[in-house]
Enzyme design. Sequence first.
Site, PDB file in Angstrom:
ATOM      1  N   CYS A   6      -0.581   4.549   2.247  1.00  0.00           N
ATOM      2  CA  CYS A   6      -0.825   4.267   3.685  1.00  0.00           C
ATOM      3  C   CYS A   6      -0.206   2.969   4.288  1.00  0.00           C
ATOM      4  CB  CYS A   6      -1.917   4.742   4.266  1.00  0.00           C
ATOM      5  SG  CYS A   6      -3.343   4.148   3.513  1.00  0.00           S
ATOM      6  N   CYS A  19       1.021  -1.062   0.070  1.00  0.00           N
ATOM      7  CA  CYS A  19       0.237  -0.098   0.218  1.00  0.00           C
ATOM      8  C   CYS A  19       0.805   1.118   0.011  1.00  0.00           C
ATOM      9  CB  CYS A  19      -0.966   0.181   1.295  1.00  0.00           C
ATOM     10  SG  CYS A  19      -1.924   1.405   0.985  1.00  0.00           S
ATOM     11  N   CYS A  37      -3.192   0.276   3.936  1.00  0.00           N
ATOM     12  CA  CYS A  37      -4.412  -0.526   3.702  1.00  0.00           C
ATOM     13  C   CYS A  37      -3.891  -1.996   3.730  1.00  0.00           C
ATOM     14  CB  CYS A  37      -4.907  -0.270   2.309  1.00  0.00           C
ATOM     15  SG  CYS A  37      -5.530   1.503   2.401  1.00  0.00           S
TER      16      CYS A  37
END
Length: 201
Positions: A108, A105, A110
């Site tokens: 961030c 990700c 995820c």
Amino acid sequence: MSHDHDHDNELDPFAARVRALETILTQKGLIDPAAVDVIVDTYETKIGPRNGAKVVAKAWVDPDFATWLKRDATAAIGSLGYTGRQGEHMQAVFNTADTHNLIVCTLCSCYPWSVLGLPPVWYKAPPYRSRAVIDPRGVLEEFGLTLPATTRIRVWDSTAELRYLVVPMRPKGTEDWSEERLAELVTRDAMIGTGLARETA
């Protein structure tokens, strides 16, 4: 001025807030840090990864389920009872002899909690998030996974709208194994793509 206390500068703002809240609750005697550690360990290494391992094992033994998982992973995974926050929209990607899949990700962290539990610290770290895209082969080698030069590495970027599950290749010599026994070969890292399923003894 004395400056001998620890800082959480290595933490992202959300993690720092969580750490501060945990510290305050611990100091007030409202929570037991050991109990928190047990809960985190349960989700990180027991409940979550075991769910995903069961999904993978079923795909290995049930061709109809594997087809369903490829077509609609959210529904297929949900049929086994693994649904919830961070796992509402799923896509399964299957490793083959020619292609290896890697999940990251870049924005961030995820991550499909309902099938993999809590994300490992390295998954959320900026070096992994950037280098997995730029140099996936080098990142895999740092995890101890050296793939043949002919193997294509495909990187999938998780988002808040879509999370991924890697279905690793089934180890040889497991043709007569039960789903339960096969699930023991499936690791969290194999379902992220930073590892392979365990080989049989």
